[in-house]
Design a protein around this motif. Structure first.
Motif, PDB file in Angstrom:
ATOM      1  N   ASN A 229      45.280  25.501  -9.941  1.00 22.52           N
ATOM      2  CA  ASN A 229      44.265  24.675 -10.624  1.00 22.52           C
ATOM      3  C   ASN A 229      43.232  25.517 -11.366  1.00 22.52           C
ATOM      4  O   ASN A 229      42.544  25.021 -12.260  1.00 22.52           O
ATOM      5  CB  ASN A 229      43.534  23.786  -9.613  1.00 22.52           C
ATOM      6  N   TYR A 230      43.101  26.761 -10.957  1.00 27.05           N
ATOM      7  CA  TYR A 230      42.031  27.571 -11.532  1.00 27.05           C
ATOM      8  C   TYR A 230      42.382  28.169 -12.892  1.00 27.05           C
ATOM      9  O   TYR A 230      41.542  28.780 -13.543  1.00 27.05           O
ATOM     10  CB  TYR A 230      41.558  28.619 -10.499  1.00 27.05           C
ATOM     11  N   HIS A 231      43.607  27.961 -13.330  1.00 22.47           N
ATOM     12  CA  HIS A 231      43.941  28.328 -14.706  1.00 22.47           C
ATOM     13  C   HIS A 231      43.178  27.401 -15.652  1.00 22.47           C
ATOM     14  O   HIS A 231      42.525  27.850 -16.606  1.00 22.47           O
ATOM     15  CB  HIS A 231      45.451  28.195 -14.915  1.00 22.47           C
TER      16      HIS A 231
ATOM     17  N   GLY B 137      28.429  23.899  -4.305  1.00 23.90           N
ATOM     18  CA  GLY B 137      29.701  24.372  -3.748  1.00 23.90           C
ATOM     19  C   GLY B 137      29.410  25.411  -2.679  1.00 23.90           C
ATOM     20  O   GLY B 137      28.286  25.928  -2.607  1.00 23.90           O
ATOM     21  N   THR B 138      30.399  25.741  -1.903  1.00 25.75           N
ATOM     22  CA  THR B 138      30.193  26.713  -0.822  1.00 25.75           C
ATOM     23  C   THR B 138      29.719  28.053  -1.383  1.00 25.75           C
ATOM     24  O   THR B 138      28.775  28.653  -0.882  1.00 25.75           O
ATOM     25  CB  THR B 138      31.512  26.923  -0.044  1.00 25.75           C
ATOM     26  N   GLY B 139      30.387  28.518  -2.431  1.00 27.63           N
ATOM     27  CA  GLY B 139      30.039  29.816  -3.009  1.00 27.63           C
ATOM     28  C   GLY B 139      28.742  29.736  -3.794  1.00 27.63           C
ATOM     29  O   GLY B 139      27.868  30.599  -3.681  1.00 27.63           O
TER      30      GLY B 139
ATOM     31  N   GLU C  25      37.707  17.761  -3.720  1.00 31.73           N
ATOM     32  CA  GLU C  25      36.940  17.032  -2.692  1.00 31.73           C
ATOM     33  C   GLU C  25      36.058  18.031  -1.969  1.00 31.73           C
ATOM     34  O   GLU C  25      36.413  18.594  -0.942  1.00 31.73           O
ATOM     35  CB  GLU C  25      37.876  16.295  -1.747  1.00 31.73           C
ATOM     36  N   SER C  26      34.902  18.227  -2.548  1.00 31.46           N
ATOM     37  CA  SER C  26      34.008  19.308  -2.136  1.00 31.46           C
ATOM     38  C   SER C  26      33.295  18.998  -0.827  1.00 31.46           C
ATOM     39  O   SER C  26      32.768  17.896  -0.622  1.00 31.46           O
ATOM     40  CB  SER C  26      32.987  19.536  -3.252  1.00 31.46           C
ATOM     41  N   ILE C  27      33.218  20.000   0.014  1.00 36.45           N
ATOM     42  CA  ILE C  27      32.544  19.865   1.310  1.00 36.45           C
ATOM     43  C   ILE C  27      31.025  19.896   1.117  1.00 36.45           C
ATOM     44  O   ILE C  27      30.286  19.180   1.785  1.00 36.45           O
ATOM     45  CB  ILE C  27      33.065  20.973   2.254  1.00 36.45           C
ATOM     46  N   THR C  28      30.562  20.686   0.178  1.00 35.89           N
ATOM     47  CA  THR C  28      29.118  20.725  -0.103  1.00 35.89           C
ATOM     48  C   THR C  28      28.666  19.395  -0.702  1.00 35.89           C
ATOM     49  O   THR C  28      27.584  18.888  -0.373  1.00 35.89           O
ATOM     50  CB  THR C  28      28.788  21.877  -1.075  1.00 35.89           C
ATOM     51  N   ARG C  29      29.496  18.819  -1.559  1.00 36.38           N
ATOM     52  CA  ARG C  29      29.197  17.501  -2.134  1.00 36.38           C
ATOM     53  C   ARG C  29      29.003  16.493  -1.009  1.00 36.38           C
ATOM     54  O   ARG C  29      28.057  15.706  -1.003  1.00 36.38           O
ATOM     55  CB  ARG C  29      30.353  17.088  -3.053  1.00 36.38           C
TER      56      ARG C  29
ATOM     57  N   SER D 264      33.489  15.211 -15.038  1.00 39.46           N
ATOM     58  CA  SER D 264      34.257  15.591 -13.854  1.00 39.46           C
ATOM     59  C   SER D 264      33.464  16.617 -13.031  1.00 39.46           C
ATOM     60  O   SER D 264      32.652  16.238 -12.200  1.00 39.46           O
ATOM     61  CB  SER D 264      35.619  16.133 -14.285  1.00 39.46           C
ATOM     62  N   GLU D 265      33.665  17.881 -13.283  1.00 41.56           N
ATOM     63  CA  GLU D 265      32.968  18.917 -12.509  1.00 41.56           C
ATOM     64  C   GLU D 265      32.949  20.209 -13.303  1.00 41.56           C
ATOM     65  O   GLU D 265      33.491  20.281 -14.407  1.00 41.56           O
ATOM     66  CB  GLU D 265      33.622  19.108 -11.140  1.00 41.56           C
ATOM     67  N   SER D 266      32.337  21.218 -12.735  1.00 43.92           N
ATOM     68  CA  SER D 266      32.342  22.523 -13.387  1.00 43.92           C
ATOM     69  C   SER D 266      33.566  23.294 -12.872  1.00 43.92           C
ATOM     70  O   SER D 266      34.221  22.848 -11.934  1.00 43.92           O
ATOM     71  CB  SER D 266      31.035  23.259 -13.068  1.00 43.92           C
TER      72      SER D 266
ATOM     73  N   ILE E  45      43.003  19.182  -4.130  1.00 45.12           N
ATOM     74  CA  ILE E  45      43.329  20.286  -3.214  1.00 45.12           C
ATOM     75  C   ILE E  45      42.940  21.599  -3.897  1.00 45.12           C
ATOM     76  O   ILE E  45      42.909  21.686  -5.125  1.00 45.12           O
ATOM     77  CB  ILE E  45      44.825  20.305  -2.802  1.00 45.12           C
ATOM     78  N   LYS E  46      42.667  22.593  -3.067  1.00 42.89           N
ATOM     79  CA  LYS E  46      42.164  23.860  -3.624  1.00 42.89           C
ATOM     80  C   LYS E  46      43.338  24.807  -3.806  1.00 42.89           C
ATOM     81  O   LYS E  46      43.558  25.737  -3.014  1.00 42.89           O
ATOM     82  CB  LYS E  46      41.096  24.440  -2.688  1.00 42.89           C
ATOM     83  N   SER E  47      44.139  24.509  -4.833  1.00 42.56           N
ATOM     84  CA  SER E  47      45.297  25.358  -5.101  1.00 42.56           C
ATOM     85  C   SER E  47      44.940  26.334  -6.215  1.00 42.56           C
ATOM     86  O   SER E  47      44.245  25.988  -7.176  1.00 42.56           O
ATOM     87  CB  SER E  47      46.508  24.503  -5.488  1.00 42.56           C
TER      88      SER E  47
HETATM   89  C1  LIG Z   1      36.555  23.388  -8.740  1.00 44.48           C
HETATM   90  C2  LIG Z   1      35.607  23.358  -7.588  1.00 44.48           C
HETATM   91  N1  LIG Z   1      34.915  22.236  -7.382  1.00 44.48           N
HETATM   92  C3  LIG Z   1      34.052  22.137  -6.343  1.00 44.48           C
HETATM   93  C4  LIG Z   1      33.853  23.196  -5.469  1.00 44.48           C
HETATM   94  C5  LIG Z   1      32.963  23.037  -4.301  1.00 44.48           C
HETATM   95  O1  LIG Z   1      33.728  22.828  -3.139  1.00 44.48           O
HETATM   96  P1  LIG Z   1      33.171  23.139  -1.711  1.00 44.48           P
HETATM   97  O2  LIG Z   1      31.853  22.478  -1.619  1.00 44.48           O
HETATM   98  O3  LIG Z   1      34.146  22.538  -0.769  1.00 44.48           O
HETATM   99  O4  LIG Z   1      33.075  24.617  -1.601  1.00 44.48           O
HETATM  100  C6  LIG Z   1      34.544  24.384  -5.677  1.00 44.48           C
HETATM  101  C7  LIG Z   1      34.328  25.525  -4.802  1.00 44.48           C
HETATM  102  O5  LIG Z   1      35.075  25.833  -3.954  1.00 44.48           O
HETATM  103  C8  LIG Z   1      35.468  24.457  -6.748  1.00 44.48           C
HETATM  104  O6  LIG Z   1      36.172  25.572  -6.968  1.00 44.48           O
END
Ligand SMILES: Cc1ncc(COP(=O)(O)O)c(C=O)c1O
Length: 303
Positions: free
Chosen positions: A159-161, A253-255, A214-218, A188-190, A154-156
């Motif tokens: 988590n970004y700490h 990723g979206t950004g 769970e990335s939408i771009t992925r 894992s991921e960046s 989840i995008k909480s």
């Molecule tokens: C930790 C992390 N992983 C993956 C993604 C890519 O997710 P999405 O494709 O849903 O933007 C993001 C960007 O939002 C992210 O912050």
């Protein structure tokens, strides 16, 4: 380039500089916030904006609100109406990046679950810095947080700490970005995007159980790769040492959209140049999000 004038707080448009949140709110003291970054691409032919995969962003946000046991949720239709108002009020003339945050704005003890508020801000976003040249990544010694501690899917905000520690370390070590491993040492991921690599003609990405968002771009890349090549992306565990066998690699990723990775731990990825599959998937992605390629119209909400 346009500048943001107004943002939306709890359904009201307020001047961008005047947004306020109490410092003792749970959002600040315990990072009780879930958020989304959503892009609205400018469709030049019609002057409209195409929100890319809004339904999927809202679904992830809604699960986040549920998991954090927030007192209320927001439905997709309400958010679409709010974002439409927000984007129109800012009169953008190029692509828009929307930051959508839902949080506990009330003050109180740790288990406080309301009142809940939301803010949506529309901003311009330049092309990410390494989109053309590619970036260098260093494997971080900070490991990715764990599903049973602070679920990365989840995008909480909390988590970004963890992500930020890795990003800061990469910067001070002279890399353009970090690549995080799970506590078990698997890729894992960046800190802000998901990871893909090509090995012997096969596209591979860490599985959803590798501590990733769970990335939408992925998901978009996985779908398009299958449609374009007839092959499946391998979603699986990736060992660290396998990174050094990669012929190509990229983040998504979206950004970030799609950013080539040309070095990992100072080793060249492949021949150190942006690879052909990365270029092909990237071109396909940009044609899709802008509707230049008319396929998958269900992914674009036009406003
Ligand atoms: C930790 C992390 N992983 C993956 C993604 C890519 O997710 P999405 O494709 O849903 O933007 C993001 C960007 O939002 C992210 O912050």
């Amino acid at each position: 380039m346009w500048t943001p004038k107004l943002l939306m707080m709890n359904g009201e448009l307020v001047p961008f500089a005047d947004a306020r949140l109490h410092p003792l709110s749970l959002a600040v003291t315990y990072a009780t916030t879930v958020f989304e970054g959503v892009r609205a691409y400018h469709v030049e032919k019609t002057g409209q904006f195409a929100l890319f995969r809004l339904d999927e962003h809202m679904r992830r946000l809604q699960v986040g609100m549920k998991l954090l046991r927030m007192d209320r949720s927001y439905d997709t239709q309400y958010m679409l109406e709010s974002l439409t108002k927000l984007i129109r009020a800012n009169e953008p003339d190029s692509d828009v990046y929307v930051r959508l945050l839902v949080y506990v704005e009330g003050t109180g003890l740790m288990a406080t679950t309301g009142p809940v508020g939301f803010t949506a801000a529309a901003m311009p976003r330049e092309k990410p810095k390494f989109a053309e040249t590619g970036m260098s990544l260093g494997v971080s010694s900070w490991h990715r947080l764990d599903d049973n501690a602070s679920p990365p899917r989840i995008k909480s905000t909390a988590n970004y700490h963890n992500a930020r520690l890795a990003a800061l370390q990469a910067k001070s070590d002279g890399y353009d970005g970090a690549l995080m491993l799970t506590a078990g040492g698997k890729v894992s991921e960046s800190p802000i995007a998901c990871f893909f690599m090509v090995r012997d003609g096969q596209l591979i990405t860490p599985s959803k159980s590798s501590g990733i968002l769970e990335s939408i771009t992925r998901d978009t890349i996985i779908t398009r790769y299958r449609e374009l090549t007839g092959k499946q992306v391998e979603e699986r565990v990736i060992d660290r040492s396998e990174l050094y066998f990669a012929d190509e690699a990229f983040l998504c990723g979206t950004g970030q959209e799609i950013i080539p990775v040309v070095k990992i731990d100072r080793f060249a990825v492949g021949d150190g140049a942006v690879g052909p599959l990365t270029r092909k998937l990237s071109q396909d992605y940009f044609d899709l999000v802008r509707g230049i390629n008319a396929e998958h119209s269900e992914w674009r909400t036009l406003i």
